[in-house]
Scaffold this active site. Structure first.
Site, PDB file in Angstrom:
ATOM      1  N   SER A   7       0.828  -1.204   0.000  1.00 39.87           N
ATOM      2  CA  SER A   7       0.000   0.000   0.000  1.00 39.87           C
ATOM      3  C   SER A   7       0.861   1.251   0.000  1.00 39.87           C
ATOM      4  CB  SER A   7      -0.912   0.015   1.228  1.00 39.87           C
ATOM      5  OG  SER A   7      -1.487   1.300   1.356  1.00 39.87           O
ATOM      6  N   HIS A  32      -1.253  -1.587  -4.078  1.00 37.36           N
ATOM      7  CA  HIS A  32      -2.504  -1.180  -3.447  1.00 37.36           C
ATOM      8  C   HIS A  32      -2.548   0.350  -3.343  1.00 37.36           C
ATOM      9  CE1 HIS A  32      -6.031  -2.116  -0.950  1.00 37.36           C
ATOM     10  NE2 HIS A  32      -5.669  -1.114  -0.168  1.00 37.36           N
ATOM     11  N   ASP A  34      -4.787   3.460  -2.061  1.00 39.67           N
ATOM     12  CA  ASP A  34      -5.884   3.830  -1.162  1.00 39.67           C
ATOM     13  C   ASP A  34      -6.389   5.226  -1.469  1.00 39.67           C
ATOM     14  OD1 ASP A  34      -6.147   1.602   0.702  1.00 39.67           O
ATOM     15  OD2 ASP A  34      -4.107   2.102   1.343  1.00 39.67           O
ATOM     16  N   MET A  36      -9.060   8.058  -0.460  1.00 38.83           N
ATOM     17  CA  MET A  36      -9.929   8.452   0.658  1.00 38.83           C
ATOM     18  C   MET A  36     -10.514   9.833   0.400  1.00 38.83           C
ATOM     19  SD  MET A  36      -7.427   7.439   3.765  1.00 38.83           S
ATOM     20  CE  MET A  36      -6.708   5.801   3.907  1.00 38.83           C
ATOM     21  N   HIS A  65      -8.325   0.849  -4.082  1.00 40.08           N
ATOM     22  CA  HIS A  65      -9.278   0.679  -2.973  1.00 40.08           C
ATOM     23  C   HIS A  65      -9.982   2.011  -2.743  1.00 40.08           C
ATOM     24  CE1 HIS A  65      -9.656  -0.236   1.666  1.00 40.08           C
ATOM     25  NE2 HIS A  65     -10.834  -0.158   1.059  1.00 40.08           N
ATOM     26  N   MET A  67     -12.191   4.262  -0.874  1.00 40.27           N
ATOM     27  CA  MET A  67     -12.872   4.545   0.396  1.00 40.27           C
ATOM     28  C   MET A  67     -13.582   5.878   0.214  1.00 40.27           C
ATOM     29  SD  MET A  67      -9.853   3.260   2.916  1.00 40.27           S
ATOM     30  CE  MET A  67      -8.636   3.364   1.621  1.00 40.27           C
ATOM     31  N   MET A 136     -11.527  -5.786   5.538  1.00 37.68           N
ATOM     32  CA  MET A 136     -10.788  -4.786   6.317  1.00 37.68           C
ATOM     33  C   MET A 136     -10.489  -5.341   7.708  1.00 37.68           C
ATOM     34  SD  MET A 136     -10.152  -2.254   4.391  1.00 37.68           S
ATOM     35  CE  MET A 136      -9.262  -1.383   5.678  1.00 37.68           C
ATOM     36  N   GLY A 143      -3.228   4.356   7.782  1.00 36.03           N
ATOM     37  CA  GLY A 143      -2.282   3.251   7.823  1.00 36.03           C
ATOM     38  C   GLY A 143      -1.707   3.128   9.237  1.00 36.03           C
ATOM     39  N   ASP A 174      -6.654  -6.341   4.512  1.00 37.39           N
ATOM     40  CA  ASP A 174      -6.050  -4.999   4.512  1.00 37.39           C
ATOM     41  C   ASP A 174      -6.118  -4.369   5.896  1.00 37.39           C
ATOM     42  OD1 ASP A 174      -5.191  -2.456   3.877  1.00 37.39           O
ATOM     43  OD2 ASP A 174      -6.932  -1.948   2.641  1.00 37.39           O
TER      44      ASP A 174
END
Ligand code: DX5
Ligand code: ZN
Length: 221
Positions: A7, A32, A34, A36, A65, A67, A136, A143, A174
């Site tokens: 990640s 990965h 992320d 957000m 991913h 979010m 999750m 993180g 994750d």
């Protein structure tokens, strides 16, 4: 077959290109990413321009991913930015099936994720439609958190259901994943591990290799 999905949330963004190259040299095939939005989760990370930029220098599978609330609004842009696999949260969509269909129509692989407090039952209607379930093992948003041990039971439950309806579907885990708990998570049924802090602290290449070595001893690559 095992895959590590490092990640980049834990990377040094000032050296992002170089650190991604190190991940690749270590033998990882996935990355990965992320995203957000400050609404579905409390924090804001990065978006399409960053993905587009790193896409130019690597062939890694981009495991994005999302979010974010109502990701259907943005999946086309993420697909065009270079995502290979787009994972949405079951809690974040008013129409989960439509969101899954939209990602597939864009020719991308689709994943569905659930938060630690979300029951496995919420995923059941979608299990046969997806390429990956992302479990999750921390509350999403940051993180460097500690792995929630109750997740192991949930992984087993999801893996058992998938064996009935969609045995090729990946199970990805994750949050708080490290060399010390990787074996237990793989034994529970995961085949893709996300690791941020555990990969980007210290020697990146060696950290990646360590995960493959652990998995290799257990399930082979
Ligand atoms: C958390 C993110 C994770 C995170 C993992 O919201 O979805 O992917 O970056 O980081 P570590 O491995 O440090 O827990
Ligand atoms: Zn993630």
């Amino acid at each position: 077959m095992f895959n590590l999905s490092p990640s980049i949330l834990a990377a040094d963004f000032n050296q992002l290109g170089r650190q991604i190259a190190e991940v690749e040299q270590g033998g990882a095939d996935w990355l990965h990413i992320d995203v957000m939005d400050g609404a579905f989760v409390p924090s804001i990370s990065f978006g399409m321009p960053v993905i587009k930029s790193i896409r130019r220098n690597t062939a890694l599978l981009f495991d994005v991913h999302l979010m974010i609330r109502e990701p259907i609004r943005y999946v086309k842009e993420f697909a065009e930015s270079g995502a290979d696999l787009i994972t949405i949260h079951v809690e974040a969509c008013s129409d989960v099936s439509a969101t899954i269909r939209e990602i597939k129509a864009l020719g991308k692989k689709v994943g569905i994720s659930l938060n630690p407090e979300t029951k496995t039952e919420c995923l059941l209607p979608y299990l046969s439609e997806v390429d990956l379930v992302l479990v999750m093992s921390v509350h999403p948003g940051f993180g460097g958190q500690k792995f929630i041990p109750e997740t192991l039971e949930k992984i087993k439950e999801i893996k058992a259901k998938l064996l009935e309806v969609n045995p090729k579907c990946h199970v990805e885990v994750d949050g708080g994943v490290c060399a010390e708990n990787a074996i237990d998570i793989l034994r529970a049924g995961a085949d893709v591990l996300v690791a941020g802090t555990a990969v980007f602290s210290g020697n990146i290449e060696r950290n990646v290799q360590r995960f493959y070595q652990i998995a290799g001893e257990l399930i082979g690559r």
